[in-house]
Write a protein that holds these residues in place. Structure first.
Motif, PDB file in Angstrom:
ATOM      1  N   PRO A  28      52.925  43.902  12.184  1.00 55.82           N
ATOM      2  CA  PRO A  28      51.996  43.518  12.107  1.00 55.82           C
ATOM      3  C   PRO A  28      50.843  43.259  11.478  1.00 55.82           C
ATOM      4  O   PRO A  28      49.871  42.499  12.262  1.00 55.82           O
ATOM      5  N   PHE A  29      50.999  43.887  10.574  1.00 51.46           N
ATOM      6  CA  PHE A  29      50.117  43.474   9.684  1.00 51.46           C
ATOM      7  C   PHE A  29      49.653  41.867   8.431  1.00 51.46           C
ATOM      8  O   PHE A  29      49.476  41.495   7.974  1.00 51.46           O
ATOM      9  N   ASP A  30      51.136  41.721   9.157  1.00 51.80           N
ATOM     10  CA  ASP A  30      51.292  39.866   8.182  1.00 51.80           C
ATOM     11  C   ASP A  30      50.929  39.143   9.662  1.00 51.80           C
ATOM     12  O   ASP A  30      50.684  39.352  10.426  1.00 51.80           O
ATOM     13  N   SER A  31      50.118  38.596   8.180  1.00 54.46           N
ATOM     14  CA  SER A  31      48.776  37.577   9.037  1.00 54.46           C
ATOM     15  C   SER A  31      49.911  36.210   9.605  1.00 54.46           C
ATOM     16  O   SER A  31      49.090  35.162  10.542  1.00 54.46           O
ATOM     17  N   ALA A  32      50.813  36.452   9.156  1.00 49.77           N
ATOM     18  CA  ALA A  32      51.831  35.013  10.639  1.00 49.77           C
ATOM     19  C   ALA A  32      52.205  34.778  11.328  1.00 49.77           C
ATOM     20  O   ALA A  32      52.291  34.972  12.833  1.00 49.77           O
ATOM     21  N   HIS A  33      51.562  36.425  11.655  1.00 48.52           N
ATOM     22  CA  HIS A  33      52.299  37.502  13.174  1.00 48.52           C
ATOM     23  C   HIS A  33      51.500  37.668  13.895  1.00 48.52           C
ATOM     24  O   HIS A  33      51.736  37.094  14.837  1.00 48.52           O
ATOM     25  N   PHE A  34      50.280  37.231  13.900  1.00 50.72           N
ATOM     26  CA  PHE A  34      48.947  38.083  14.096  1.00 50.72           C
ATOM     27  C   PHE A  34      49.121  36.995  16.329  1.00 50.72           C
ATOM     28  O   PHE A  34      48.194  37.930  16.664  1.00 50.72           O
ATOM     29  N   ALA A  35      48.990  35.849  15.703  1.00 50.64           N
ATOM     30  CA  ALA A  35      48.867  35.070  17.276  1.00 50.64           C
ATOM     31  C   ALA A  35      49.836  35.757  18.210  1.00 50.64           C
ATOM     32  O   ALA A  35      49.027  35.933  18.991  1.00 50.64           O
ATOM     33  N   SER A  36      51.187  35.831  18.144  1.00 51.30           N
ATOM     34  CA  SER A  36      53.096  35.995  18.477  1.00 51.30           C
ATOM     35  C   SER A  36      51.654  37.612  19.199  1.00 51.30           C
ATOM     36  O   SER A  36      51.289  37.262  20.210  1.00 51.30           O
ATOM     37  N   THR A  37      51.798  38.665  17.916  1.00 52.40           N
ATOM     38  CA  THR A  37      51.120  39.631  18.658  1.00 52.40           C
ATOM     39  C   THR A  37      50.188  39.718  19.333  1.00 52.40           C
ATOM     40  O   THR A  37      49.910  40.596  20.881  1.00 52.40           O
ATOM     41  N   LEU A  38      48.919  38.996  19.425  1.00 51.04           N
ATOM     42  CA  LEU A  38      47.999  38.577  20.065  1.00 51.04           C
ATOM     43  C   LEU A  38      48.297  38.680  21.365  1.00 51.04           C
ATOM     44  O   LEU A  38      47.559  39.390  22.460  1.00 51.04           O
TER      45      LEU A  38
END
Length: 185
Positions: A28-38
């Motif tokens: 969750p803190f990995d910036s590569a996963h921010f878009a899918s998490t949002l």
């Protein structure tokens, strides 16, 4: 993995091994996963908002409205019961006051009647006693008159007997009567 002991058995401890994981960050803190998490956050929030607004909140609103209506109904009933009890208490006080007034009037009437009867008996007894007293006084006067008349006769007889005994001759009745009349006055 477990390490073998000198006897050939494996112990229960596991030694760290390099499994091929690198120095990666928490997803969750990995910036590569921010878009899918949002995106999943927006979908979850939207779904939760929809379920809350269409199912849960209307039920809560209905429950709160039913409670408010019940409380209002109970308060209205309590006010009506209080007014009814106050009216009953006022009626009860009025009944007690009327009963007291009737009892007071009855007591006064009874007292007046008893006083009138007592006065009538008192006057009747007083009249009866006065009549007996008048009769007794009349009898005393009659007895006194009779006694006085007898006293005069007795005095004449005694005076005549004394004179006869002293002188030896019978006394003159006219002289004895004149002497008694002189002694009376």
């Amino acid at each position: 993995m477990a390490s073998p002991t000198p006897e050939g058995h494996t112990s229960g401890t596991v030694e760290p091994a390099d499994v091929g994981h690198g120095a990666h960050a928490f997803p969750p803190f990995d910036s590569a996963h921010f878009a899918s998490t949002l995106v999943w956050l927006a979908i979850s929030f939207g779904l939760l908002y929809y379920l809350m607004s269409k199912i849960a909140l209307p039920r809560v609103e209905n429950i709160l409205k039913a409670r408010a209506d019940k409380i209002a109904s109970d308060l209205k009933g309590a006010h009506a019961a209080r007014e009814k009890s106050e009216k009953a208490a006022a009626d009860h006080e009025k009944t007690i006051a009327d009963a007291r007034a009737k009892a007071q009037a009855l007591a006064q009437t009874t007292q007046a009647q008893i006083n009138a009867e007592t006065d009538a008996k008192h006057h009747a007894l007083e009249a009866e006693l006065n009549a007996k007293l008048a009769g007794a006084e009349k009898q005393i006067v009659e007895t006194k008159t009779t006694a006085m008349a007898s006293v005069e006769t007795i005095a004449k007889d005694a005076a005549a007997a004394i004179i006869e005994r002293l002188t030896g001759r019978p006394a003159d009745p006219k002289a004895v009567a004149a002497a008694l009349a002189k002694a009376k006055s």
